[in-house]
Design an enzyme around this catalytic site. Structure first.
Site, PDB file in Angstrom:
ATOM      1  N   THR A   1     -56.593  -7.471 127.257  1.00 21.51           N
ATOM      2  CA  THR A   1     -56.747  -8.016 125.909  1.00 21.51           C
ATOM      3  C   THR A   1     -55.438  -8.685 125.480  1.00 21.51           C
ATOM      4  O   THR A   1     -54.404  -8.509 126.129  1.00 21.51           O
ATOM      5  CB  THR A   1     -57.116  -6.909 124.898  1.00 21.51           C
ATOM      6  OG1 THR A   1     -56.053  -5.949 124.873  1.00 21.51           O
ATOM      7  CG2 THR A   1     -58.406  -6.209 125.304  1.00 21.51           C
TER       8      THR A   1
ATOM      9  N   GLU B   1     -63.266  -7.842 125.617  1.00 15.37           N
ATOM     10  CA  GLU B   1     -64.193  -6.772 125.983  1.00 15.37           C
ATOM     11  C   GLU B   1     -65.640  -7.252 126.064  1.00 15.37           C
ATOM     12  O   GLU B   1     -66.523  -6.523 126.524  1.00 15.37           O
ATOM     13  CB  GLU B   1     -64.106  -5.635 124.954  1.00 15.37           C
ATOM     14  CG  GLU B   1     -62.779  -4.888 124.944  1.00 15.37           C
ATOM     15  CD  GLU B   1     -61.748  -5.482 123.957  1.00 15.37           C
ATOM     16  OE1 GLU B   1     -61.838  -6.706 123.675  1.00 15.37           O
ATOM     17  OE2 GLU B   1     -60.897  -4.733 123.479  1.00 15.37           O
TER      18      GLU B   1
ATOM     19  N   LYS C   1     -56.523  -1.978 101.497  1.00 15.64           N
ATOM     20  CA  LYS C   1     -57.233  -1.096 100.563  1.00 15.64           C
ATOM     21  C   LYS C   1     -56.405  -0.965  99.291  1.00 15.64           C
ATOM     22  O   LYS C   1     -55.346  -0.348  99.288  1.00 15.64           O
ATOM     23  CB  LYS C   1     -57.493   0.276 101.181  1.00 15.64           C
ATOM     24  CG  LYS C   1     -58.465   1.080 100.323  1.00 15.64           C
ATOM     25  CD  LYS C   1     -59.315   2.024 101.154  1.00 15.64           C
ATOM     26  CE  LYS C   1     -60.517   2.509 100.374  1.00 15.64           C
ATOM     27  NZ  LYS C   1     -61.343   3.425 101.192  1.00 15.64           N
TER      28      LYS C   1
ATOM     29  N   TRP D   1     -61.725  -2.460  99.094  1.00 16.08           N
ATOM     30  CA  TRP D   1     -61.312  -3.215 100.269  1.00 16.08           C
ATOM     31  C   TRP D   1     -61.084  -4.678  99.922  1.00 16.08           C
ATOM     32  O   TRP D   1     -61.861  -5.290  99.208  1.00 16.08           O
ATOM     33  CB  TRP D   1     -62.385  -3.148 101.360  1.00 16.08           C
ATOM     34  CG  TRP D   1     -62.524  -1.802 101.995  1.00 16.08           C
ATOM     35  CD1 TRP D   1     -63.592  -0.967 101.890  1.00 16.08           C
ATOM     36  CD2 TRP D   1     -61.582  -1.154 102.841  1.00 16.08           C
ATOM     37  NE1 TRP D   1     -63.378   0.178 102.617  1.00 16.08           N
ATOM     38  CE2 TRP D   1     -62.137   0.100 103.219  1.00 16.08           C
ATOM     39  CE3 TRP D   1     -60.304  -1.473 103.313  1.00 16.08           C
ATOM     40  CZ2 TRP D   1     -61.474   1.011 104.042  1.00 16.08           C
ATOM     41  CZ3 TRP D   1     -59.643  -0.567 104.136  1.00 16.08           C
ATOM     42  CH2 TRP D   1     -60.228   0.648 104.486  1.00 16.08           C
TER      43      TRP D   1
HETATM   44  N1  LIG Z   1     -64.473 -16.682 115.583  1.00 16.56           N
HETATM   45  C1  LIG Z   1     -63.668 -15.675 115.275  1.00 16.56           C
HETATM   46  N2  LIG Z   1     -63.350 -15.430 113.994  1.00 16.56           N
HETATM   47  C2  LIG Z   1     -62.530 -14.441 113.639  1.00 16.56           C
HETATM   48  N3  LIG Z   1     -61.966 -13.599 114.507  1.00 16.56           N
HETATM   49  C3  LIG Z   1     -62.254 -13.777 115.810  1.00 16.56           C
HETATM   50  C4  LIG Z   1     -63.106 -14.798 116.253  1.00 16.56           C
HETATM   51  N4  LIG Z   1     -63.188 -14.718 117.599  1.00 16.56           N
HETATM   52  C5  LIG Z   1     -62.425 -13.683 117.959  1.00 16.56           C
HETATM   53  N5  LIG Z   1     -61.843 -13.110 116.905  1.00 16.56           N
HETATM   54  C6  LIG Z   1     -60.909 -11.964 116.892  1.00 16.56           C
HETATM   55  O1  LIG Z   1     -60.342 -11.840 118.200  1.00 16.56           O
HETATM   56  C7  LIG Z   1     -60.560 -10.527 118.690  1.00 16.56           C
HETATM   57  C8  LIG Z   1     -60.660 -10.519 120.187  1.00 16.56           C
HETATM   58  O2  LIG Z   1     -59.491 -11.084 120.744  1.00 16.56           O
HETATM   59  P1  LIG Z   1     -58.914 -10.711 122.155  1.00 16.56           P
HETATM   60  O3  LIG Z   1     -59.931 -10.065 122.995  1.00 16.56           O
HETATM   61  O4  LIG Z   1     -58.286 -11.950 122.646  1.00 16.56           O
HETATM   62  O5  LIG Z   1     -57.754  -9.663 121.950  1.00 16.56           O
HETATM   63  P2  LIG Z   1     -57.159  -9.096 120.628  1.00 16.56           P
HETATM   64  O6  LIG Z   1     -58.184  -8.271 119.944  1.00 16.56           O
HETATM   65  O7  LIG Z   1     -56.583 -10.244 119.847  1.00 16.56           O
HETATM   66  O8  LIG Z   1     -55.982  -8.182 121.209  1.00 16.56           O
HETATM   67  P3  LIG Z   1     -55.906  -6.565 121.303  1.00 16.56           P
HETATM   68  O9  LIG Z   1     -57.303  -6.052 121.435  1.00 16.56           O
HETATM   69  O10 LIG Z   1     -55.082  -6.306 122.501  1.00 16.56           O
HETATM   70  O11 LIG Z   1     -55.258  -6.166 120.025  1.00 16.56           O
HETATM   71  C9  LIG Z   1     -61.812 -10.072 117.977  1.00 16.56           C
HETATM   72  O12 LIG Z   1     -61.895  -8.660 117.957  1.00 16.56           O
HETATM   73  C10 LIG Z   1     -61.641 -10.694 116.600  1.00 16.56           C
HETATM   74  O13 LIG Z   1     -60.819  -9.888 115.790  1.00 16.56           O
HETATM   75 MG   LIG Z   2     -59.000  -6.457 120.455  1.00 17.65          MG
END
Ligand SMILES: Nc1ncnc2c1ncn2[C@@H]1O[C@H](COP(=O)(O)OP(=O)(O)OP(=O)(O)O)[C@@H](O)[C@H]1O
Ligand SMILES: [Mg+2]
Ligand SMILES: Nc1ncnc2c1ncn2[C@@H]1O[C@H](COP(=O)(O)OP(=O)(O)OP(=O)(O)O)[C@@H](O)[C@H]1O
Ligand SMILES: [Mg+2]
Lengths: 542, 542
Positions: A185, A331, A440, A445
């Site tokens: 990730t 994921e 919060k 929220w």
């Molecule tokens: N279109 C979108 N709008 C808003 N948020 C998005 C969108 N697409 C993805 N995301 C955000 O990106 C996340 C997934 O990103 P990625 O798998 O690259 O790793 P990360 O969550 O940024 O990193 P880590 O999990 O290691 O903290 C999602 O859980 C969401 O929060």
């Molecule tokens: Mg993530």
């Protein structure tokens, strides 16, 4: 009673063989790190992938289940790795080249990469940590210039590796559940976590994202893969393009707006993917230096962070190019939803249509989603009730690699995304925030993402990031960090509060605004709120 | 090492649940046998399918692996059967209502149907053979009029069956390899053979045919399912439409050109499927009575027999509607290829483009194809060399139901289609003939299909069927049976020979032509060459 249908495992090799048979003349075009344009056909891609597979087996001793790292930009050799490695049952582990040394070292040791294929321009990053890499036996250098030298030990040049290898192979018969690729990730919320894809999940994801409700790709398209191959397998596009027979254009490190626009023009790109910050940059550059001819680009697919409604609107009004928002996670392979209008929306005003397109959208077949409120109950699909987004499906992880994170899964088998969202009656999901970024305040929220998107719609504001700061009375209050479009036209706190008061309740509107030069970004261009919080804690935001 | 991805079986129930979640408001519209228009949403479809599933279990005692027959037109109840029956692990066996009594009796006894769901209008066909049906315990009557009576024993009315049943169900967890549906081949070349589909093959086929290179269906489409649900699961469209969120329109028995055109107009149909003879009829009717407004119909997908280039051309020139040719078999679920132009073809003349579109096209991902010549070797893809078409893939049978036809499979695991074809360098497959219909004259092969298509391009000719007739000198010679467009403008043998001489060698051109009123057709509208050969043998073709 079983159906009387052939066993036909869905593997990356079926994809490669398919492209050779159905679209041998289609093209993979690469702008290499040194600026050279390289072009060959899917027929040649298949042959060289066979050569690579033979070399992996015969010269590097790679066998089934071995982890093979890649540390490289988007180009044809990296696509060959996407097919050659999993084709022999090994695992293609794409390492994010933009992580810190500490994270990179952790990832390589954690995944136990046996060899690493590395772009010459990226070698300095590996040289720094090479002595601490415990499992890496060899480095294979891609795109090395003439006068090349390195402190890395045990190196082979990519072309030397595959030369003289047969360009055919008897691919081993794999189970579609065999591991095929691995990606960590982005590390937005903590240390990166490893995700291990199967051949099946990779195939089904690729097959799904090409559909008209998703990306809508066909053999008529020329697709620019801006999303790096080291970031969630470039969203599966190197697999998808071979299924559709789209031409694929690979920019390697040429990711500056000017360079992208040049490729859009000269390659007559029709579709592209990328994170919002890339498209924001491209839009601004086009605004300043409008292309002389209308681009062939019809649509860009965005994910990774929220695509602001203002950007969708501006790109469309000024250049007739549509933005399609998608949501996904490492994921989830990554794509799980996309937002497109439906027939019933045609009667809506343009404004209302943009609002829907700015949502994260409807889940793809193969994915199920629900939101679960604080009370642990599945929340109604009313477009208002917020809750944690949970998903399951054919390309969603059931656990992380070598980590027992049961907390990330519910007892009934759903994956907890860590995203907070709503789902409306038509099934459109909208991300409100990450669980860790929600504010919060006085028991209520507040969505940092909603505030950011609203602020970024203001013409004087280029970017805005909102974090929670501690507050004695309300426990937390939002703080907005703002980047001005033009430093000579500042904006007052009162003007901002007035502006936000159209869409937000009083208690939701930040009291505090600070102007910054640049929003800190993560390795994949997301707002780095960990970093903004750190700056604030150190008193550096004033 | 396995990927760490959730187990997520691809079943018809995942499709149904998906539509409920993603497209609850999308519509299933039925023109019932009595002419009534019925409409409900996918949300209601899901609920009634649950009711049906509960009734199958609780009232009819159907359990996993049981065979449940349907003998019905296209309408919502039949779609409920498509989901309700496989949802509980039973097998939805769709019986062709246009077969002879003898064939119908054979099929029902051979498949061992436990109950049969039958449309009231079709009951007379079953009444005739009911005493000979060995396994059928009950008949469930669909769409019965008020004053209804039958000699069938043990009947229940469909609405009575499902009323008072819960509209939710805990669907059993199935393996995706479980059997889900069964269909017998059309019986063009002999007695129909049973083909048993799995959930997996059904899902993958549906997911593939919606892609832009295939049918190109999205939630913007309103699709008319002309292909009967009793013929290869209506080409998988009742599954596909729920994956895409397309509205589905079901014509039941209203399949006359006038009726179809009325539906195209009033329902604003955008896409439709059907065999060539249907579209020929629709074209002729539209030509005679042009619709007052341009239809919303953009494209019709054709398979089952060759789509003549002349029809593609006329429909497009006169009404701006595109024909897309697809090829398939009951044994391949059915769709395996489709023919669409690619970017590289844009420079070609219109004539040359039509020629490509009149081919059967490129295989879909998930399907592999090759042609094998008389010498048993895989033939080159040169667009000329003919051979038997062989296929394998994720929705191709590995054996027939209760029949050990090893002859239909090669030693290396390919299915022998019994079709003769060529494949060109771009991968476009073209059916030349069926193995059984090829004509061998003086040691040379002559394609009956190529002659038919050429003849049908002549304005004076409406339909033409070519068969082999015995010949002392040449062993076989082609005979062309011709239906005139207008009986008052006949055509001489010499005119025909002259016309064919542009495209055919002398020895390929038939010496004999007979004019007939109608080409005999099979149960699914194919040229019935068995019947034409019989008429010839009996001296009835002169
Ligand atoms: N279109 C979108 N709008 C808003 N948020 C998005 C969108 N697409 C993805 N995301 C955000 O990106 C996340 C997934 O990103 P990625 O798998 O690259 O790793 P990360 O969550 O940024 O990193 P880590 O999990 O290691 O903290 C999602 O859980 C969401 O929060
Ligand atoms: Mg993530
Ligand atoms: N586009 C097409 N052009 C030419 N022929 C086609 C096309 N599509 C299908 N066919 C023919 O239809 C056949 C498949 O038809 P189907 O499965 O309905 O049963 P059938 O072959 O007609 O009957 P049986 O196998 O019982 O003799 C193919 O093998 C091919 O001969
Ligand atoms: Mg057949």
């Amino acid at each position: 009673m079983n159906g009387l249908i052939m066993d036909y495992p869905l593997t990356t090799t079926t994809i490669l063989k398919y492209a050779k048979s159905a679209f041998p003349h289609k093209k993979l075009i690469s702008y290499l790190p040194n600026g050279d344009r390289h072009e060959y056909t899917y027929d040649e891609l298949e042959k060289r992938s066979c050569q690579l597979a033979n070399a992996l087996k015969n010269k590097l001793g790679i066998t089934k289940g071995d982890m093979v790292g890649t540390f490289a930009w988007n180009h044809y050799q990296h696509v060959e790795l996407y097919y050659g490695i999993p084709g022999i049952g090994a695992i293609c582990h794409t390492i994010n080249v933009r992580l810190s040394s500490q994270q990179t070292e952790f990832i390589i040791n954690h995944s136990e990469d046996k060899v690493i294929f590395v772009d010459a321009t990226l070698i300095p990053l590996l040289e720094k940590i090479a002595p601490k890499l415990e499992t890496v036996e060899k480095y294979i250098i891609i795109n090395a210039p003439e006068n090349f030298s390195t402190t890395l030990l045990n190196i082979i040049h990519y072309e030397n590796l595959i030369e003289n290898q047969l360009d055919t192979i008897d691919w081993p018969i794999l189970s579609e559940n065999d591991a095929c690729g691995m990606c960590y990730t982005s590390g937005t919320t903590g240390m990166p976590k490893g995700v291990l894809y199967s051949h099946r999940s990779t195939y089904l994801h690729a097959m799904t994202i090409l559909s008209p409700n998703a990306g809508n790709y066909s053999n008529d398209d020329v697709i620019l893969l801006i999303v790096p191959q080291f970031h969630v397998m470039a969203w599966g596009f190197p697999y998808m393009c071979l299924l559709t027979g789209s031409d694929m254009v690979m920019p390697s490190l040429h990711l500056q707006p000017k360079a992208i626009i040049k490729m859009l023009e000269s390659e007559k790109i029709t579709k592209a993917n990328g994170v919002p910050s890339i498209w924001m940059g491209v839009y601004e550059e086009m605004k300043q230096n409008p292309p002389s001819k209308k681009l062939a680009l019809k649509e860009y697919l965005v994910g990774g962070s929220a695509l602001p409604a203002s950007l969708i609107e501006n790109f469309e009004n000024d250049f007739g190019i549509s933005g399609v928002q998608a949501w996904g996670m490492t994921e989830t392979s990554p794509l799980g939803t996309a937002s497109r209008l439906q027939k019933k929306h045609k009667a809506l005003s343009h404004k209302e249509q943009i609002k829907i397109r700015a949502k994260q959208g409807i889940e793809f077949p193969g994915i199920e989603m629900r939101i679960v409120g604080d009370n642990g109950k599945v929340a109604p699909r009313d477009g208002k009730t917020m809750g944690e987004l949970q998903v399951k499906g054919a390309w969603v992880i059931k656990s992380y690699f070598k980590t027992n994170n049961r907390d990330n899964f519910t007892d009934d088998g759903w994956f907890r995304t860590g995203d907070v969202s709503t789902i409306d009656a038509d099934g459109y999901m909208e991300i409100t925030d990450r669980t860790k970024d929600l504010i919060k305040s006085g028991g209520e929220w507040i969505s940092s993402v909603a505030l950011e998107l609203a602020l970024m719609a203001h013409p004087k504001i280029k970017e805005a990031a909102v974090i929670a700061i501690p507050d004695k009375k309300w426990s937390e209050r939002p703080l907005a960090a703002i980047v001005l479009t033009d430093n000579s036209t500042p904006i007052s706190d009162d003007e901002l509060k007035e502006f936000l008061s159209y869409d937000f309740a009083n208690y939701q509107i930040p009291d505090n605004y600070v102007t910054i030069d640049l929003v800190p970004k993560t390795s994949v261009g997301k707002f780095d709120k960990k970093e903004i919080r750190r700056l604030y804690a150190e008193g550096k935001l004033n």
